[in-house]
Design a protein around this motif. Structure first.
Motif, short mmCIF file in Angstrom:
data_model
loop_
_atom_site.label_atom_id
_atom_site.label_comp_id
_atom_site.label_asym_id
_atom_site.label_seq_id
_atom_site.Cartn_x
_atom_site.Cartn_y
_atom_site.Cartn_z
N GLN A 128 0.75 -1.32 0.08
CA GLN A 128 0.07 -0.09 0.02
C GLN A 128 0.85 1.07 -0.11
OE1 GLN A 128 -3.29 0.27 -0.35
NE2 GLN A 128 -3.32 -1.81 -0.71
N TYR A 129 2.04 1.32 0.76
CA TYR A 129 2.80 2.47 0.84
C TYR A 129 3.35 2.63 -0.52
CZ TYR A 129 6.84 5.21 1.99
OH TYR A 129 8.03 6.12 1.93
N LYS A 130 3.96 1.59 -1.48
CA LYS A 130 4.47 1.94 -2.77
C LYS A 130 3.15 2.33 -3.77
CE LYS A 130 8.08 -1.49 -2.74
NZ LYS A 130 8.67 -2.94 -3.45
N ILE A 131 2.07 1.88 -3.57
CA ILE A 131 0.87 2.49 -4.36
C ILE A 131 0.68 3.74 -4.25
CG2 ILE A 131 -1.49 2.26 -4.80
CD1 ILE A 131 -0.95 -0.96 -4.28
N ARG A 132 0.66 4.23 -2.71
CA ARG A 132 0.71 5.96 -2.35
C ARG A 132 1.75 6.52 -2.92
NH1 ARG A 132 -1.99 8.87 1.43
NH2 ARG A 132 -0.93 10.67 2.06
N MET A 133 3.10 5.97 -2.83
CA MET A 133 4.17 6.59 -3.36
C MET A 133 4.07 7.10 -4.85
SD MET A 133 5.86 7.96 -0.75
CE MET A 133 4.35 8.08 0.18
N GLU A 134 3.29 6.15 -5.54
CA GLU A 134 3.22 6.03 -7.01
C GLU A 134 2.06 7.24 -7.25
OE1 GLU A 134 2.70 2.15 -8.15
OE2 GLU A 134 5.07 1.87 -8.21
N GLY A 135 1.50 7.62 -6.25
CA GLY A 135 0.22 8.74 -6.59
C GLY A 135 -1.05 8.01 -6.69
N GLN A 136 -1.16 6.84 -6.42
CA GLN A 136 -2.24 5.81 -6.75
C GLN A 136 -3.29 5.92 -5.41
OE1 GLN A 136 -1.69 2.28 -8.74
NE2 GLN A 136 -0.03 2.86 -9.69
N ASN A 137 -4.44 5.62 -5.52
CA ASN A 137 -5.20 5.63 -4.35
C ASN A 137 -4.76 4.40 -3.41
OD1 ASN A 137 -7.01 7.66 -4.94
ND2 ASN A 137 -8.44 6.33 -6.04
N SER A 138 -4.87 4.55 -2.27
CA SER A 138 -4.21 3.54 -1.26
C SER A 138 -4.86 3.43 0.27
CB SER A 138 -2.42 3.69 -1.36
OG SER A 138 -2.28 2.98 -0.19
N THR A 139 -5.13 2.55 0.61
CA THR A 139 -5.56 2.53 2.20
C THR A 139 -4.29 3.15 3.20
OG1 THR A 139 -4.79 0.42 2.53
CG2 THR A 139 -7.00 0.95 1.84
N MET A 140 -3.30 3.34 2.80
CA MET A 140 -2.24 3.78 3.45
C MET A 140 -2.03 5.37 3.62
SD MET A 140 0.64 3.10 5.46
CE MET A 140 1.06 1.50 5.01
#
Length: 129
Positions: A1-13
């Protein structure tokens, strides 16, 4: 989730979760931590023996021996265009600073990028990202 957030995508993080995890010393990149641990082991090895030529089989430090071999392999991949590698210029610089020997076979020349190629390769990496 952290990586997804860092890529600018929606995330639960959430930012709050990130902050909470940072406060307790959570390690986000375990590969980098292991790399630094092995690098420090190599520094200690050099202090004891005066060189960075860890044998491919070392009874006292098998993990370090394996890591050193892997660094040489990743270094070669780094300079071969289009090949994936965990090696980067910062790691090369760190290893060079302690006298790391990239090519152990004395019948081959030490691998060195032709003049200008190192910067061109870096530019290509940056352009691709």
């Amino acid at each position: 989730q952290y990586k997804i957030r860092m890529e600018g995508q929606n995330s639960t993080m959430t930012e709050e979760r990130i902050q909470n995890l940072n406060e307790i010393g959570f390690v986000w990149d375990s590969h980098e931590v292991i790399w630094k641990e092995r690098f420090n082991q190599l520094i200690e090895y050099k202090k004891r023996l005066g060189h960075c030529m860890v044998p491919s089989y070392c009874k006292d430090c098998p993990q370090l021996a394996s890591w050193v071999k892997c660094q040489r392999r990743q270094y070669k991949l780094f300079w071969e265009h289009g090949k994936g590698s965990s090696m980067n210029l910062d790691r090369i610089s760190q290893l060079d600073s302690i006298g790391f020997v990239w090519e152990v076979n004395p019948t081959h020349k030490k691998r060195k990028a032709p003049p200008g190629q190192d910067y061109q390769h870096l530019a290509n990496i940056l352009l691709d990202s």
